[in-house]
Design a protein around this motif. Structure first.
Motif, short mmCIF file in Angstrom:
data_model
loop_
_atom_site.label_atom_id
_atom_site.label_comp_id
_atom_site.label_asym_id
_atom_site.label_seq_id
_atom_site.Cartn_x
_atom_site.Cartn_y
_atom_site.Cartn_z
N ILE A 356 0.83 -1.21 0.00
CA ILE A 356 0.00 0.00 0.00
C ILE A 356 0.86 1.26 0.00
O ILE A 356 0.54 2.25 -0.66
N SER A 357 1.97 1.22 0.73
CA SER A 357 2.84 2.39 0.81
C SER A 357 3.51 2.68 -0.54
O SER A 357 3.64 3.85 -0.94
N LEU A 358 3.93 1.64 -1.25
CA LEU A 358 4.62 1.84 -2.53
C LEU A 358 3.66 2.12 -3.68
O LEU A 358 4.08 2.72 -4.68
N ALA A 359 2.42 1.70 -3.55
CA ALA A 359 1.48 1.85 -4.67
C ALA A 359 1.25 3.31 -5.03
O ALA A 359 1.19 3.65 -6.22
N GLY A 360 1.17 4.19 -4.04
CA GLY A 360 0.93 5.60 -4.32
C GLY A 360 2.08 6.27 -5.06
O GLY A 360 1.89 6.83 -6.16
N PRO A 361 3.31 6.24 -4.51
CA PRO A 361 4.43 6.85 -5.23
C PRO A 361 4.69 6.23 -6.59
O PRO A 361 5.05 6.94 -7.54
N PHE A 362 4.52 4.91 -6.72
CA PHE A 362 4.75 4.28 -8.01
C PHE A 362 3.73 4.76 -9.03
O PHE A 362 4.07 4.99 -10.20
N ALA A 363 2.47 4.89 -8.62
CA ALA A 363 1.44 5.37 -9.54
C ALA A 363 1.69 6.82 -9.94
O ALA A 363 1.60 7.18 -11.13
N GLY A 364 2.01 7.66 -8.96
CA GLY A 364 2.30 9.05 -9.28
C GLY A 364 3.54 9.20 -10.14
O GLY A 364 3.58 10.02 -11.07
N ALA A 365 4.57 8.38 -9.85
CA ALA A 365 5.80 8.45 -10.65
C ALA A 365 5.56 7.96 -12.07
O ALA A 365 6.18 8.48 -13.02
N ALA A 366 4.70 6.96 -12.24
CA ALA A 366 4.41 6.46 -13.59
C ALA A 366 3.75 7.55 -14.45
O ALA A 366 4.14 7.77 -15.60
N LEU A 367 2.76 8.24 -13.90
CA LEU A 367 2.11 9.32 -14.65
C LEU A 367 3.07 10.48 -14.88
O LEU A 367 3.10 11.07 -15.97
N SER A 368 3.85 10.82 -13.87
CA SER A 368 4.80 11.93 -14.00
C SER A 368 5.86 11.63 -15.06
O SER A 368 6.23 12.50 -15.86
N SER A 369 6.35 10.40 -15.06
CA SER A 369 7.36 10.02 -16.06
C SER A 369 6.79 10.10 -17.47
O SER A 369 7.50 10.52 -18.41
N SER A 370 5.53 9.69 -17.61
CA SER A 370 4.90 9.77 -18.93
C SER A 370 4.80 11.22 -19.39
O SER A 370 5.13 11.54 -20.55
N MET A 371 4.35 12.11 -18.52
CA MET A 371 4.24 13.52 -18.89
C MET A 371 5.61 14.13 -19.15
O MET A 371 5.78 14.93 -20.09
N PHE A 372 6.59 13.75 -18.36
CA PHE A 372 7.94 14.29 -18.54
C PHE A 372 8.53 13.85 -19.88
O PHE A 372 9.13 14.67 -20.62
N ALA A 373 8.35 12.57 -20.23
CA ALA A 373 8.88 12.07 -21.50
C ALA A 373 8.18 12.70 -22.70
O ALA A 373 8.83 13.12 -23.67
N VAL A 374 6.84 12.76 -22.63
CA VAL A 374 6.09 13.37 -23.73
C VAL A 374 6.43 14.85 -23.86
O VAL A 374 6.58 15.38 -24.97
N GLY A 375 6.59 15.54 -22.74
CA GLY A 375 6.95 16.96 -22.78
C GLY A 375 8.30 17.20 -23.41
O GLY A 375 8.49 18.16 -24.18
N LEU A 376 9.29 16.32 -23.13
CA LEU A 376 10.61 16.48 -23.74
C LEU A 376 10.55 16.24 -25.25
O LEU A 376 11.21 16.95 -26.04
N LEU A 377 9.76 15.26 -25.67
CA LEU A 377 9.63 15.01 -27.11
C LEU A 377 8.94 16.18 -27.81
O LEU A 377 9.34 16.57 -28.92
N LEU A 378 7.91 16.76 -27.18
CA LEU A 378 7.24 17.92 -27.77
C LEU A 378 8.14 19.15 -27.77
O LEU A 378 8.01 20.02 -28.64
N SER A 379 9.03 19.23 -26.79
CA SER A 379 9.92 20.39 -26.73
C SER A 379 10.89 20.42 -27.90
O SER A 379 11.34 21.51 -28.32
N SER A 380 11.24 19.26 -28.45
CA SER A 380 12.15 19.20 -29.59
C SER A 380 11.41 19.09 -30.92
O SER A 380 12.05 18.92 -31.96
N ASN A 381 10.09 19.18 -30.89
CA ASN A 381 9.27 19.09 -32.10
C ASN A 381 8.93 20.49 -32.60
O ASN A 381 8.27 21.26 -31.87
N PRO A 382 9.36 20.89 -33.77
CA PRO A 382 9.07 22.25 -34.26
C PRO A 382 7.57 22.53 -34.40
O PRO A 382 7.15 23.69 -34.30
N ALA A 383 6.75 21.51 -34.58
CA ALA A 383 5.32 21.74 -34.74
C ALA A 383 4.67 22.24 -33.46
O ALA A 383 3.60 22.86 -33.49
#
Length: 545
Positions: A356-383
């Motif tokens: 139960i203790s690990l489920a919260g940070p792991f879930a939040g980190a999974a969503l945060s990592s997805s947003m961080f990765a997508v944001g970096l890819l969009l940052s290098s996209n001229p469109a």
């Protein structure tokens, strides 16, 4: 609630010597003495004759007496004595003890002993017992020892207080079988004998000299009343406080979204938020046009926090563990410091605590990592250039792990400058990962502290906690956020979690390995990029003197 024990009186020695018939008027006086742990005071009863005169003589209606004067030693009709002297625990002095007598006197006497305050002084030990939690009934302890424990389960050799205030009973002895099987059998028998009156805990024996001969640590069994051991329900005021904190967290998340547009804000607003000498606040109406563009980032920050809490609830539901409503902690730098979520039922075992203790940070980190990765890819996209915002390059020096990932994705040319153009999702993911890392620190009642306590035991948590406090105090972890986060933990989250029902059975190797990897990633996330490495990699512009 505590119960007051009844006062016990010693054997009374009665001595009667009657000459003529005498009528007595009884007057009572209550004299409160300094109290020991088992007595609150003393009752002294004096009896005086109804006739006049003095000297202790009594006369009949005709004014004559059998002997003319009673003997001096026969002036007392009856003597009742009580002695209550007991050694005090702390001071080593015996409490005051005097003989209380029923005697004949010429007139009623009134004794004044000490001040009113001393007469009604209440012993602190008794007061604590009165106000403290209700203890286990001794008669129930006797029944449980007879019907639960024995040669086939657990042979009791000693009993000690159990719980925060000694309100429970800890049975120490020798285990006569596999700990999990014995515990399950004892729980079933306790339910049959006592119903739902008590909770039984299997814990490691305190101050054990060695492991159990059967393998594993030596175990003991603690017992507490259900109403004492189980958390209380959530009150209306707690709901109100949680709602207000959530509104403040929304406000801090929107403020973060506005602050991310620092290059577009009016100069007077920028000066107020960046200049420490600025005192007079600007016109807040100037910020209204920037609220709409700040909402996507605010949604991302709030989404990470809500996903974090959903992870806790999804892990707790299959195990029938109840959780409190989350109390979100607003923060203007990250949008939120996370939330305080309490267990509203006793955890069944240490595996449930870790999961139960690990489920919260792991879930939040999974969503945060997805947003961080997508944001970096969009940052290098001229469109997506129209959606990019300018942020100081020093942001990427705040995290060793995230800074290296950003440098590898965006390249030297984009990172080596005073300002860096990035998508708002990068900031949302960065803040979410940083918040998840802070909450995974192995200290106190944070998610990381609970997980370490469940995986490695309470003793290991003490060592991890001291190391974490030291790193936060030195500013090694979290940079400028180390001090406010350390204060937050000390004020709100410093106490470790309470034990599980089965607080002995190990959690397994893979859970410990997953926790170890998570703590390593937490350190990499919160460690800043030092100047030499930042200059070599081209992360920002490093000024050297």
């Amino acid at each position: 609630m505590g119960t007051l024990t009844s006062c016990s009186f010693s054997t009374m020695n009665l001595r009667f010597r009657m000459n003529p018939p005498i009528s007595c008027n009884f007057s009572r006086r209550i004299q409160m003495k300094r109290m020991s742990k088992r007595s609150f005071g003393r009752l002294i009863i004096s009896c005086s004759s109804s006739g006049g005169g003095g000297g202790g003589s009594s006369s009949n209606d005709n004014g004559s007496s059998n002997d003319g004067k009673l003997e001096k030693d026969s002036s007392n009709l009856a003597t009742v004595t009580e002695e209550t002297a007991e050694e005090r625990n702390g001071g080593g002095e015996a409490s005051d003890s005097e003989d209380s007598s029923v005697s004949i006197s010429s007139r009623p006497t009134i004794s004044t002993v000490g001040s009113t305050y001393n007469n009604f002084q209440v012993d602190s030990f008794k007061l604590m017992e009165l106000l403290g939690p209700e203890k286990v009934d001794p008669s129930d302890v006797k029944i449980i020892k007879e019907k639960l424990f024995g040669y086939s389960t657990f042979w009791v050799t000693k009993e000690e207080p159990f719980g925060d205030f000694g309100e429970g009973i800890l049975f120490l002895g020798n285990l006569r079988g596999k700990s999990e099987d014995v515990f399950a059998k004892l729980q079933s028998q306790l339910s049959e004998v006592m119903g739902d009156k008590y909770n039984l805990f299997m814990v490691e024996e305190p101050n054990s000299e060695g492991p159990d001969p059967r393998g594993g640590p030596r175990v003991s069994f603690g017992m507490l009343r259900k109403e004492v051991s189980e958390p209380g329900p959530t009150s209306l005021w707690q709901y109100v406080i949680a709602f207000l904190l959530f509104l403040l967290t929304i406000g801090s998340s929107v403020e973060l979204g506005i602050a991310s547009q620092i290059t577009r804000l009016p100069p007077e607003v920028v000066k107020y938020f960046t200049d420490p000498n600025a005192i007079e606040p600007p016109d807040m109406q100037l910020l209204v046009p920037f609220v709409d563009s700040a909402l996507p980032l605010a949604y991302g920050v709030l989404g990470v926090q809500l996903f974090h809490e959903i992870g806790h609830f999804l892990a707790a539901f299959p195990r029938n563990v109840k959780l409190s409503i989350p109390y979100f902690i607003p923060n203007i730098t990250l949008g939120s410091f996370g939330a305080i979520t309490q267990f509203k039922s006793i955890l069944p075992d240490r595996k449930a605590k870790v999961d139960i203790s690990l489920a919260g940070p792991f879930a939040g980190a999974a969503l945060s990592s997805s947003m961080f990765a997508v944001g970096l890819l969009l940052s290098s996209n001229p469109a997506a250039a129209a959606e990019l915002i300018q942020v100081p390059s020093t942001l990427f020096q705040g995290s060793l792990l995230l800074g290296l990932i950003s440098r590898a994705t965006l390249g030297y040319g984009a990172m080596h400058g005073a300002m860096v153009s990035i998508h708002p999702l990068v900031i949302a993911g960065w803040c979410g990962l940083t918040t998840s890392a802070f909450n995974m620190l192995p200290v106190g009642c944070l998610d990381g502290g609970r997980a370490v306590q469940g995986a490695f035991g309470k003793g290991s948590l003490v060592g991890f906690g001291l190391a974490t406090y030291s790193l936060l105090g030195l500013g090694v972890l979290g940079g400028p956020l180390s001090l406010p986060w350390g204060l937050y933990v000390l004020i709100c989250q410093r106490s470790p979690e309470k034990p599980c029902l089965n607080d002995v059975t190990e959690v397994g190797t893979w859970r410990k390995a997953a926790l170890g990897v998570a703590i390593f990633l937490v350190l990499l996330t919160l460690l800043p990029v030092w100047d030499e490495l930042a200059e070599e990699l081209g992360i920002g512009l490093v000024t050297t003197f």
